[in-house]
Design an enzyme around this catalytic site. Structure first.
Site, PDB file in Angstrom:
ATOM      1  N   TRP A 147       0.846  -1.207   0.000  1.00 56.78           N
ATOM      2  CA  TRP A 147       0.000   0.000   0.000  1.00 56.78           C
ATOM      3  C   TRP A 147       0.870   1.241   0.000  1.00 56.78           C
ATOM      4  O   TRP A 147       2.069   1.135   0.295  1.00 56.78           O
ATOM      5  CB  TRP A 147      -0.926  -0.001   1.252  1.00 56.78           C
ATOM      6  CG  TRP A 147      -2.205   0.719   0.974  1.00 56.78           C
ATOM      7  CD1 TRP A 147      -2.564   1.955   1.425  1.00 56.78           C
ATOM      8  CD2 TRP A 147      -3.267   0.257   0.144  1.00 56.78           C
ATOM      9  NE1 TRP A 147      -3.802   2.283   0.911  1.00 56.78           N
ATOM     10  CE2 TRP A 147      -4.241   1.265   0.131  1.00 56.78           C
ATOM     11  CE3 TRP A 147      -3.484  -0.903  -0.602  1.00 56.78           C
ATOM     12  CZ2 TRP A 147      -5.434   1.149  -0.608  1.00 56.78           C
ATOM     13  CZ3 TRP A 147      -4.668  -1.022  -1.332  1.00 56.78           C
ATOM     14  CH2 TRP A 147      -5.616   0.000  -1.329  1.00 56.78           C
ATOM     15  N   ASP A 203       0.193  10.898  -0.373  1.00 57.91           N
ATOM     16  CA  ASP A 203      -0.857  11.909  -0.354  1.00 57.91           C
ATOM     17  C   ASP A 203      -2.218  11.275  -0.085  1.00 57.91           C
ATOM     18  O   ASP A 203      -2.334  10.054   0.024  1.00 57.91           O
ATOM     19  CB  ASP A 203      -0.867  12.689  -1.672  1.00 57.91           C
ATOM     20  CG  ASP A 203      -1.363  11.840  -2.844  1.00 57.91           C
ATOM     21  OD1 ASP A 203      -1.235  10.597  -2.790  1.00 57.91           O
ATOM     22  OD2 ASP A 203      -1.881  12.406  -3.818  1.00 57.91           O
ATOM     23  N   GLU A 206      -3.291   8.441  -2.075  1.00 53.56           N
ATOM     24  CA  GLU A 206      -2.489   7.224  -1.880  1.00 53.56           C
ATOM     25  C   GLU A 206      -1.643   6.880  -3.096  1.00 53.56           C
ATOM     26  O   GLU A 206      -1.343   5.730  -3.362  1.00 53.56           O
ATOM     27  CB  GLU A 206      -3.397   6.034  -1.520  1.00 53.56           C
ATOM     28  CG  GLU A 206      -4.510   6.404  -0.571  1.00 53.56           C
ATOM     29  CD  GLU A 206      -5.203   5.212   0.050  1.00 53.56           C
ATOM     30  OE1 GLU A 206      -6.017   4.599  -0.627  1.00 53.56           O
ATOM     31  OE2 GLU A 206      -4.920   4.897   1.220  1.00 53.56           O
ATOM     32  N   GLU A 207      -1.267   7.884  -3.858  1.00 52.14           N
ATOM     33  CA  GLU A 207      -0.536   7.641  -5.100  1.00 52.14           C
ATOM     34  C   GLU A 207       0.832   8.300  -5.127  1.00 52.14           C
ATOM     35  O   GLU A 207       1.768   7.759  -5.700  1.00 52.14           O
ATOM     36  CB  GLU A 207      -1.352   8.175  -6.286  1.00 52.14           C
ATOM     37  CG  GLU A 207      -2.662   7.427  -6.493  1.00 52.14           C
ATOM     38  CD  GLU A 207      -3.578   8.113  -7.511  1.00 52.14           C
ATOM     39  OE1 GLU A 207      -3.341   9.299  -7.825  1.00 52.14           O
ATOM     40  OE2 GLU A 207      -4.523   7.451  -7.968  1.00 52.14           O
ATOM     41  N   GLU A 429     -18.535   6.773  -5.177  1.00 52.06           N
ATOM     42  CA  GLU A 429     -17.311   7.563  -5.176  1.00 52.06           C
ATOM     43  C   GLU A 429     -17.265   8.513  -6.373  1.00 52.06           C
ATOM     44  O   GLU A 429     -16.930   9.678  -6.261  1.00 52.06           O
ATOM     45  CB  GLU A 429     -16.103   6.619  -5.229  1.00 52.06           C
ATOM     46  CG  GLU A 429     -14.761   7.309  -5.242  1.00 52.06           C
ATOM     47  CD  GLU A 429     -13.622   6.286  -5.328  1.00 52.06           C
ATOM     48  OE1 GLU A 429     -13.448   5.672  -6.402  1.00 52.06           O
ATOM     49  OE2 GLU A 429     -12.936   6.079  -4.310  1.00 52.06           O
TER      50      GLU A 429
END
Ligand SMILES: *[C@@H]1O[C@H](CO)[C@@H](O)[C@H](O)[C@H]1NC(C)=O
Ligand SMILES: *[C@@H]1O[C@H](CO)[C@@H](O)[C@H](O)[C@H]1NC(C)=O
Ligand SMILES: *[C@@H]1O[C@H](CO)[C@@H](O)[C@H](O)[C@H]1NC(C)=O
Ligand SMILES: *[C@@H]1O[C@H](CO)[C@@H](O)[C@H](O)[C@H]1NC(C)=O
Ligand SMILES: *[C@@H]1O[C@H](CO)[C@@H](O)[C@H](O)[C@H]1NC(C)=O
Ligand SMILES: *[C@@H]1O[C@H](CO)[C@@H](O)[C@H](O)[C@H]1NC(C)=O
Ligand SMILES: *[C@@H]1O[C@H](CO)[C@@H](O)[C@H](O)[C@H]1NC(C)=O
Ligand SMILES: *[C@@H]1O[C@H](CO)[C@@H](O)[C@H](O)[C@H]1NC(C)=O
Ligand SMILES: *[C@@H]1O[C@H](CO)[C@@H](O)[C@H](O)[C@H]1NC(C)=O
Ligand SMILES: *[C@@H]1O[C@H](CO)[C@@H](O)[C@H](O)[C@H]1NC(C)=O
Length: 627
Positions: A147, A203, A206-207, A429
């Site tokens: 992750w 960030d 999550e990238e 989303e």
């Protein structure tokens, strides 16, 4: 569907309503739509919270499931960020008088106290590093899969939420609970921010590994509020006072003269135009603030210029925005380069634009004036062509016309969302860039929370406010006392102490002392091969390759083929371990021997050399990948 008729009509004393009757009727329809959807959204968020949420089976008490979706994508986890933002919304609802929410907040506090103690791939509580772990299983256990970690906004957001709750407790006979149960959780999070703010992390999407505007902005707020609440309770937070100015100083680097750059200190190449910045501005909104550029307040010149650049970046890329004039709202997403699910608008991002503008309107009305400078002139002219640089005071028709143009523009974003919400009112989303249908994770908790906070901000922007503005407006976090930027920026850190918040109900024995052990192994690898470490404890994945700890090759050279691992292990214990090699085709090669290591005593630091392990790979070498 039976709709309740809205109670928030426009405040005529502010004259912010455009003159035409049509427009007033239209606004009334919008208010009715918002009121109905807000009810659905609040319930939608509650349904995703354990243990009784209708869509959260298996989630422990107070645990927020990100979305009930378990497949494509699987969001059946709990994220520290999403949970904190959701509970910030719920605490704000509590502040408006809905005391039925209190038991749920108590569950949240306990769940977070427990999760703080769960050792995880980012580290442990004892070293503080584990607080940067972004997500856990909904039963409060660690997630070992690969992750983007750590993510350093989580502790700051959780502190902000718990500080808001603490303030309420202090006013409502809850001082003992605040001091004994809540403060120890907050203290760990504040210590984390003071220690790690100046290190890179992933960030909010999550990238990107680097320094994120959103993260730094909420970290600054957390330390400012943290210092104040500590003082109020007779505690201290040395790291808060010393580090908040340093964060504010660093935050200025994200402004490039035209817009806020979402991520710096990163190798990822993008424009930096990103909803990260809008979300940062609303997460640090202070109704008492002036329109300060330094803290990127919603009404600041910088934040408004940034809003226009951000919104415009989506005008030409989504089919559903075709033909919409440059003066009107459009669907917006995370950032224009997004390719996740083919890169679509997100409900929470579009709603955030409206929320920033509603926050700005609250600020202009409270300050009784509004300034336009060359920094935000283009923003103003796009929504009100006659706009000119200058000062506009309340009571003038220019002020009314400008704020009303901002209100109309803001409402446009809510209308876009309402247009693309399915008849059920459920919020996923994303919504399709091609036709607006709902996409990706269904019933996203953060989408629901963002609708409720947008509705609250609009209500505050459109309600006549007496001197006591709470509870219609969210409380101030003290921005006015914390917006002066030091002349020299300092890279720094204050080492913190981290202890289980036992008062809030942590599990016996959890969160004990660990030592951060540095494993360094010489292992020559072909391109595409990776080295892992596994062993006989949960921290090491119990000999399961799928749960093994991935190595870092940042210092790998042909002279020194170094892979390294920094792992928090319980002090004074022994482990068996070995290194694994994963081939580019996914197959595993094991070292031919098992190794043992005695973890040193509590307090040992790797820097002293006594928690460093030097190894060299013993076992089969891999095969170069083809092509
Ligand atoms: C108050 O909170 C409860 C959940 O505790 C919720 O069901 C209810 O809708 C809320 N009331 C309002 C007016 O938002
Ligand atoms: C927690 O949930 C995960 C994922 O569903 C599961 O694999 C694990 O066994 C559970 N652990 C406990 C202690 O219930
Ligand atoms: C640390 O702070 C300094 C001073 O503001 C800044 O130049 C540097 O980029 C920061 N690094 C990180 C990773 O935050
Ligand atoms: C404000 O708008 C009204 C209605 O459009 C207009 O009559 C008035 O001239 C405007 N005021 C200013 C100062 O531009
Ligand atoms: C809408 O667009 C999505 C892709 O963005 C597509 O999967 C879906 O089939 C489209 N729906 C309709 C009704 O055209
Ligand atoms: C990796 O290299 C950097 C820069 O030379 C150094 O500071 C750091 O200690 C090294 N890390 C390890 C684990 O060797
Ligand atoms: C792991 O291995 C070490 C060394 O053999 C042993 O002392 C320890 O008890 C083992 N730990 C567990 C949890 O089995
Ligand atoms: C991967 O490659 C290795 C060596 O080239 C081979 O021995 C192994 O069978 C391959 N594994 C898979 C799953 O294809
Ligand atoms: C040695 O390592 C293997 C995994 O490669 C593991 O299954 C086994 O239990 C270990 N044996 C001992 C004595 O630790
Ligand atoms: C790892 O490689 C370096 C550089 O060649 C060497 O100095 C060091 O002794 C090696 N470490 C081990 C444990 O073999």
């Amino acid at each position: 569907m039976l709709l309740k008729i809205p109670v928030f009509l426009f405040a005529t004393s502010f004259n912010v309503v455009a003159a035409s009757l049509n427009s007033q009727l239209h606004r009334r329809d919008l208010a009715a739509t918002i009121a109905a959807e807000r009810t659905i959204a609040l319930q939608g968020a509650l349904d995703n919270i354990g243990p009784n949420g209708a869509k959260a089976p298996g989630a422990y008490a107070g645990v927020v499931v990100a979305s009930p979706s378990t497949d494509d994508p699987n969001y059946y986890y709990t994220w520290i960020r999403d949970s904190a933002l959701t509970f910030k919304m719920l605490v704000d609802e509590l502040l408006t008088g809905n005391t039925s929410i209190k038991p749920l907040i108590e569950d949240y506090v306990k769940s977070q106290a427990i999760i703080q103690t769960v050792s995880n791939p980012s580290g442990s509580l004892s070293s503080g590093r584990g607080l940067g772990e972004p997500k856990f299983y909904v039963n409060e256990t660690r997630f070992n899969g690969p992750w983007g970690r750590p993510q350093r906004d989580g502790p700051a957001l959780r502190a902000i939420t718990l500080i808001a709750y603490t303030r309420w407790l202090l006013k409502n006979d809850g001082t003992a609970e605040a001091k004994a149960d809540i403060w120890p959780v907050i203290r760990n999070d504040l210590n984390y921010v003071a220690q790690f703010w100046n290190q890179t992390g992933f960030d909010l999407w999550e990238e990107v590994s680097g320094s994120s505007f959103f993260t730094l902005a909420v970290q600054h707020r957390a330390l400012v509020e943290g210092a104040a609440i500590a003082k109020q309770m007779g505690f201290s937070c040395a790291g808060c006072d010393s580090q908040s100015p340093n964060i504010l100083c660093f935050l200025q680097s994200f402004w490039n003269g035209k817009h806020i750059v979402a991520n710096i200190n990163t190798a990822v190449q993008r424009t930096g135009i990103d909803s990260n910045t809008i979300l940062g501005s609303i997460a640090t909104f202070d109704p008492d603030a002036y329109c300060m550029d330094a803290t990127f307040q919603p009404c600041s010149h910088r934040a408004l210029a940034n809003l226009k650049v951000y919104v415009d970046s989506f005008r030409d890329i989504y089919d559903i925005n075709a033909g919409i004039p440059a003066s009107s709202a459009v669907a917006t997403g995370r950032y224009a380069e997004d390719i996740y699910f083919n890169g679509n608008p997100w409900y929470l991002c579009t709603l955030a634009v409206a929320e920033q503008l509603y926050g700005a309107i609250q600020q202009w009305l409270a300050r009784h004036n509004l300034f336009i400078t060359e920094v935000d002139l283009a923003f103003w002219q796009s929504i009100y062509p006659q706009a000119k640089i200058g000062q506009y005071n309340s009571g003038t028709s220019s002020f009314d016309n400008l704020t009303s143009a901002a209100m109309r523009f803001a409402d446009g974003f809510v209308e876009i969302v309402d247009k693309y919400v399915p008849v059920s009112g459920s919020l996923s989303e994303q919504y399709s860039r091609e036709n607006g249908t709902a996409l990706s994770a269904h019933d996203l908790t953060w989408s629901y929370a963002s609708y409720v906070t947008m509705a609250a901000a609009r209500r505050a922007a459109t309600t006549v406010l007496a001197s006591a503005r709470e509870p219609i407006q969210v409380p101030s976090w003290g921005e006015r006392s914390a917006n002066s930027v030091p002349s020299v920026c300092v890279a720094s850190s204050v080492a913190g102490n981290y202890t289980p918040a036992t008062g809030a109900g942590t599990l016996a024995g959890a969160g004990g002392c660990t030592v951060t052990v540095l494993f360094r192994v010489n292992a020559t690898t072909y391109y595409g091969e990776n080295i892992y470490l596994t062993g006989n404890t949960t921290d090491l994945g119990n000999w399961s390759p799928a749960e093994a700890v991935p190595g870092n090759a940042a210092n790998y050279t042909s002279e020194r083929p170094l892979w390294y691992f920094e792992i928090d292990l319980p002090a004074s214990t022994a482990i068996s371990y070995k290194y694994l090699r994963q081939e580019s085709n996914g197959s595993w090669l094991y070292e031919s021997q098992n190794r043992t290591y005695a973890v040193p005593v509590c307090g040992t630091q790797a820097e002293t050399g006594s928690a460093i392990v030097e190894d060299a790979w013993v076992g089969p070498t891999g095969t170069p990948s083809k092509g």
